[in-house]
Write an enzyme that holds these catalytic residues in place. Structure first.
Site, short mmCIF file in Angstrom:
data_model
loop_
_atom_site.label_atom_id
_atom_site.label_comp_id
_atom_site.label_asym_id
_atom_site.label_seq_id
_atom_site.Cartn_x
_atom_site.Cartn_y
_atom_site.Cartn_z
N ARG A 44 -0.53 -8.61 -11.30
CA ARG A 44 -1.95 -9.35 -11.34
C ARG A 44 -2.69 -9.14 -12.68
O ARG A 44 -3.49 -10.02 -13.05
CB ARG A 44 -2.63 -9.06 -10.17
CG ARG A 44 -2.20 -9.66 -8.91
CD ARG A 44 -2.92 -9.04 -7.79
NE ARG A 44 -2.47 -7.86 -7.32
CZ ARG A 44 -2.95 -7.18 -6.35
NH1 ARG A 44 -3.74 -7.75 -5.36
NH2 ARG A 44 -2.45 -6.03 -5.99
N HIS A 238 12.76 8.90 4.45
CA HIS A 238 13.49 10.19 3.81
C HIS A 238 14.06 11.24 4.37
O HIS A 238 15.24 11.74 4.48
CB HIS A 238 12.80 10.56 2.61
CG HIS A 238 12.18 9.71 1.73
ND1 HIS A 238 12.69 8.42 1.30
CD2 HIS A 238 11.15 9.61 0.79
CE1 HIS A 238 12.13 7.64 0.53
NE2 HIS A 238 10.84 8.49 0.21
C1 BG6 Z 1 8.30 8.21 -2.15
C2 BG6 Z 1 6.93 8.45 -1.66
O1 BG6 Z 1 9.06 7.34 -1.21
O2 BG6 Z 1 8.84 9.19 -2.38
C3 BG6 Z 1 6.00 9.14 -2.53
O3 BG6 Z 1 6.18 7.24 -1.25
C4 BG6 Z 1 6.82 10.42 -3.03
O4 BG6 Z 1 4.79 9.67 -1.98
C5 BG6 Z 1 8.23 10.13 -3.24
O5 BG6 Z 1 6.09 11.15 -3.82
C6 BG6 Z 1 8.96 11.54 -3.50
O6 BG6 Z 1 10.21 11.30 -4.19
P1 BG6 Z 1 11.09 12.14 -4.89
O7 BG6 Z 1 12.44 11.58 -5.27
O8 BG6 Z 1 10.37 12.53 -6.21
O9 BG6 Z 1 11.18 13.51 -4.01
#
Ligand code: BG6
Length: 459
Positions: A44, A238
């Site tokens: 935006r 995750h």
């Molecule tokens: C993301 C989350 O999916 O994963 C974030 O929204 C988080 O809040 C991130 O910081 C962490 O990913 P990684 O790969 O750095 O462990």
């Protein structure tokens, strides 16, 4: 190679700067991109192509040289579009994409929705109505960033409406943990080694811990984060996906449906223990754009059980948190104690699958201490993937973007998995309502609270 178009909605956010653009730039450096490709960032803000590329480079560490970047950036465009309130903008976008070189040829288009989930329906609908995506035509696909939906109800609604507009094969629900090297390695280690496969059950394993701790706070993502919280942001996707890979039964092969079917079986058998810990880092309420008195959790920990014969009674501890003093991700399997001759109780064996900062597998076991003694010494055997090549392993997003381009959905989450994950998150949300929020200054404080809860050191 056909021309490729990457179109990123929500392109002025952290994800584009930190993950998507670096991944695409590395494709470029490794010659994975065709001679004609374009990256179109949609946002935006009132940016020009130059301001956008300046913004990108200010957040990136250049891996190639300046010359590589100068060549690469010729393929980057910025398209200003307030997609939330301007339905006509999709037509303008269509004309813009059609004006780019290569438009007359067959080309592959990947739309990446790196926005808050609330925008998914309006974007998917706009793309379909303006024929930028056509149901069943695999030359255009959509990647949805996580979380898919804001809760179970919205996820169900999104799915229903997207299924009318798109073929399931064109929908890629991303969970970038599945693109991490060591997370993928869990299946290989488990299912290609007799020594692990034969002891992978409640008979030998005492507990499983799955941790993802971060040192950073919410940074510029307060708007999204405060509506989401640690459980839905990290555990719902995750950490549950990681748990599935640790706990699933052997699939008949490594095909996407075989693996996703076995993961779903795990999700459907997860039982949440009654105790949870939800915390908020001290200072969260003073972050930019956090509403006063917010009760959003920035750390969450839960004990889960997988009610299958293999895992009867084995606790799976999952924990995640921001501002925990360091960034690390690992899975720790603790084996049961063995009774050795003479009633000696040697330390328990442990297998640690380390995802970050090092990528490796560490087996902790017992040996005899050196010299004229029968003392036991705990030793460690290390398989370290990234010790020598730190930072060079394929970034999760590279793997996932490449797979999506090729239409391979193995490392993406299927609809039924998302639904099962939201059901679990919903129970956690209910539990949260009646719990006190721990305001923590550091990981030690969290760990003490977890010890009180489970009598077990978790972090
Ligand atoms: C993301 C989350 O999916 O994963 C974030 O929204 C988080 O809040 C991130 O910081 C962490 O990913 P990684 O790969 O750095 O462990």
């Amino acid at each position: 190679m056909k021309p490729i178009l990457f179109v990123i909605f929500g392109a002025t956010g952290n994800l584009t700067y930190k993950k998507l653009l670096p991944a695409l730039f590395r494709f470029y450096l490794q010659n994975y991109l065709p001679p004609v490709f374009f990256i179109v960032g949609i946002g935006r803000r009132d940016y020009t192509d130059d301001i956008f590329t300046e913004e990108l480079i200010s957040h990136m560490t250049l891996e190639g040289g300046e010359e590589d970047w100068q060549r690469f950036k010729k393929s980057i465009r910025y398209f200003k579009f307030d997609f939330g309130s301007d339905p006509e903008g999709f037509k303008r976008l269509g004309s813009f994409l059609a004006s780019l070189p290569g438009a007359g040829e067959e080309r592959d288009t990947l739309f990446y929705l790196a926005t808050e989930p609330g925008f998914f329906p309006v974007i998917a609908h706009g793309l379909a109505m303006s024929k930028l995506v056509t149901k069943g035509d695999m030359s255009s696909k959509i990647i949805f960033e996580k979380p898919f939906g804001k809760n179970l109800q919205t996820a169900i609604e999104y799915n229903r409406s997207f299924n009318k507009l798109l073929d399931e094969k064109q929908i890629f629900r991303i969970d970038h943990y599945l693109g991490k090297e060591m997370i993928q390695n869990i299946l290989t280690v488990r299912f290609t080694n007799t020594i692990f496969e034969s002891i992978w059950d409640a008979g030998s394993i005492e507990s499983v811990k799955i941790l993802s701790l971060e040192s950073e706070g919410v940074a510029e993502r307060a708007g999204y984060y405060d509506k989401t919280g640690a459980f839905s942001d990290m555990v719902q996707n995750h950490l549950l996906q990681t748990l599935c890979l640790v706990a699933m039964e052997k699939p008949k092969d490594f095909s996407d449906d075989a693996i996703r079917g076995k993961k779903l079986d795990v999700l459907n058998r997860i039982r949440l223990g009654e105790e949870f810990l939800f915390g908020q880092y001290d200072g969260y309420l003073s972050e930019n754009r956090i509403p006063p008195g917010s009760r959003t959790e920035t750390m969450a920990a839960a004990r889960m059980f997988v009610d299958t014969p293999r895992w009867q009674g084995v606790p799976f501890y999952v924990a995640t948190g921001k501002k925990m003093g360091r960034k690390l991700i690992y899975v720790l399997i603790t084996f049961k104690e063995t009774a050795s001759p003479g009633g000696i109780r040697p330390p328990k064996n442990k297998l640690k699958i380390s995802v970050y900062p090092d990528e490796g597998i560490h087996l902790v076991f017992n040996g005899k201490a050196r010299g004229l003694t029968n003392e036991i010494e705990t030793v460690q055997m290390n398989y370290c993937r990234s010790c020598g090549v730190f930072g060079n392993t394929p970034e999760a997003y590279e793997k996932l973007l490449m797979d999506a381009l090729h239409g391979d959905a193995t490392l993406f989450t299927r609809w039924d998995e998302i639904e099962a994950q939201w059901r679990i998150a919903e129970k956690a949300e209910q539990a949260k309502e009646s719990l006190l929020l721990l305001i923590y200054k550091d990981a030690k404080e969290v760990d003490r609270a977890l010890f009180e809860l489970w009598g077990e050191k978790i972090l």
